[in-house]
Design a protein around this motif. Structure first.
Motif, PDB file in Angstrom:
ATOM      1  N   ARG A 166       0.953  -1.489   0.080  1.00 39.41           N
ATOM      2  CA  ARG A 166       0.099   0.079  -0.162  1.00 39.41           C
ATOM      3  C   ARG A 166       0.996   1.147   0.437  1.00 39.41           C
ATOM      4  O   ARG A 166       0.135   2.186  -0.762  1.00 39.41           O
ATOM      5  CB  ARG A 166      -1.152  -0.120   1.568  1.00 39.41           C
ATOM      6  CG  ARG A 166      -1.846  -1.063   1.549  1.00 39.41           C
ATOM      7  CD  ARG A 166      -3.204  -0.974   2.196  1.00 39.41           C
ATOM      8  NE  ARG A 166      -2.575  -1.158   3.822  1.00 39.41           N
ATOM      9  CZ  ARG A 166      -2.234  -2.433   4.106  1.00 39.41           C
ATOM     10  NH1 ARG A 166      -2.708  -3.258   3.677  1.00 39.41           N
ATOM     11  NH2 ARG A 166      -2.331  -2.427   5.434  1.00 39.41           N
ATOM     12  N   GLN A 167       2.236   0.468   0.666  1.00 34.43           N
ATOM     13  CA  GLN A 167       2.872   2.102   0.794  1.00 34.43           C
ATOM     14  C   GLN A 167       3.121   2.525  -0.228  1.00 34.43           C
ATOM     15  O   GLN A 167       3.719   3.792  -1.225  1.00 34.43           O
ATOM     16  CB  GLN A 167       3.916   2.456   2.302  1.00 34.43           C
ATOM     17  CG  GLN A 167       4.762   3.514   2.772  1.00 34.43           C
ATOM     18  CD  GLN A 167       6.091   3.456   3.466  1.00 34.43           C
ATOM     19  OE1 GLN A 167       6.405   1.673   3.494  1.00 34.43           O
ATOM     20  NE2 GLN A 167       5.929   3.764   4.542  1.00 34.43           N
ATOM     21  N   LEU A 168       4.331   1.243  -0.968  1.00 36.97           N
ATOM     22  CA  LEU A 168       4.866   1.829  -2.166  1.00 36.97           C
ATOM     23  C   LEU A 168       4.134   2.010  -3.793  1.00 36.97           C
ATOM     24  O   LEU A 168       4.459   2.417  -4.447  1.00 36.97           O
ATOM     25  CB  LEU A 168       5.868   0.839  -2.336  1.00 36.97           C
ATOM     26  CG  LEU A 168       7.057   0.733  -1.013  1.00 36.97           C
ATOM     27  CD1 LEU A 168       8.049  -0.677  -1.821  1.00 36.97           C
ATOM     28  CD2 LEU A 168       7.870   2.366  -1.460  1.00 36.97           C
ATOM     29  N   LEU A 169       3.405   1.546  -3.654  1.00 34.44           N
ATOM     30  CA  LEU A 169       2.098   1.308  -5.356  1.00 34.44           C
ATOM     31  C   LEU A 169       0.874   2.649  -5.096  1.00 34.44           C
ATOM     32  O   LEU A 169       0.380   2.634  -5.526  1.00 34.44           O
ATOM     33  CB  LEU A 169       1.550   0.010  -5.161  1.00 34.44           C
ATOM     34  CG  LEU A 169       2.892  -0.815  -5.372  1.00 34.44           C
ATOM     35  CD1 LEU A 169       1.802  -2.247  -5.763  1.00 34.44           C
ATOM     36  CD2 LEU A 169       3.627  -0.558  -6.494  1.00 34.44           C
ATOM     37  N   HIS A 170       1.347   2.771  -3.832  1.00 34.47           N
ATOM     38  CA  HIS A 170      -0.180   3.837  -3.648  1.00 34.47           C
ATOM     39  C   HIS A 170      -1.097   3.554  -3.793  1.00 34.47           C
ATOM     40  O   HIS A 170      -2.405   3.815  -4.362  1.00 34.47           O
ATOM     41  CB  HIS A 170       0.173   5.077  -3.974  1.00 34.47           C
ATOM     42  CG  HIS A 170       1.436   5.623  -3.765  1.00 34.47           C
ATOM     43  ND1 HIS A 170       1.914   5.477  -4.288  1.00 34.47           N
ATOM     44  CD2 HIS A 170       1.254   6.249  -2.626  1.00 34.47           C
ATOM     45  CE1 HIS A 170       2.833   6.121  -4.214  1.00 34.47           C
ATOM     46  NE2 HIS A 170       2.946   6.843  -2.522  1.00 34.47           N
TER      47      HIS A 170
END
Length: 214
Positions: A166-170
């Motif tokens: 979730r953090q890196l791929l938004h």
């Protein structure tokens, strides 16, 4: 473009000088593969299909795949870390080897699509240059180090996204991930690497050809 309608069957027959049956089969194939949707009485509308077609049954580098698909693609190197053990969910057993971990984020057409975690056997390759990770590991292995990559064993699952996904791929919490875990070996059967490739499920397509043998 997405949202446009294809020409009518009759117009396609004239444009391509083929039979009406050929046009019907072609448009049906496009619909089956998710490129268009046939709307009764209105025609066939082009869908917004930003999927990354991943060849599960072949062994190709990311750079080779995007070049064949003519995609606008790039990648970020998130991490290069040495002396990392391989997670058990990649080895399937208690195999104890130390690796260089390379984490990369893949972009396709301006969107973050894939996270790759490559655990590269330090007994085979002691050092991974940043530029090799940025450009192509397979190119570095084969064309600079002269290694002969032979085959990979792959396993594909669909899993809930992690915090890092979730953090890196938004992406939001509802997004599932298609996860492909693989073990790659050299021609002399040495283990080259273990890889966990994490794809946004809404942007993933796998197309394979299967022939029935009697």
């Amino acid at each position: 473009q997405p949202g446009d309608y294809l020409p009518s069957d009759g117009q396609l027959v004239i444009r391509y000088q083929v039979s009406r049956e050929t046009v019907r089969k072609a448009v049906k194939a496009l619909a089956n593969d998710g490129y268009v949707q046939r709307l009764p009485g209105r025609g066939s509308i082009v869908l917004d299909r930003k999927h990354f077609v991943f060849p599960v049954s072949t062994l190709e580098s990311y750079r080779e795949m995007v070049a064949q698909a003519h995609l606008d693609a790039s990648n970020d190197v998130i991490t290069i870390k040495r002396h990392v053990p391989v997670p058990e969910n990649l080895t399937g057993d208690n195999l104890s080897i130390l690796c260089t971990l390379v984490v990369r984020r893949r972009w396709v057409d301006g969107e973050e699509m894939v996270l790759d975690y490559d655990y590269i056997n330090q007994d085979v390759i002691d050092h991974i240059p940043y530029e090799a990770a940025k450009n192509s590991l397979f190119d570095y292995f084969e064309n600079q180090l002269g290694l002969q990559i032979d085959y990979a064993v792959k396993r594909m699952t669909v899993e809930k996204g992690t915090f890092e996904d979730r953090q890196l791929l938004h992406i939001d919490e509802s997004m599932s991930m298609v996860v492909i875990r693989s073990e790659t070996r050299l021609a002399d059967n040495r283990i080259l690497s273990f890889t966990e490739s994490r794809h946004r499920a809404d942007r993933f397509t796998s197309v394979e050809f299967a022939r029935r043998h009697k």
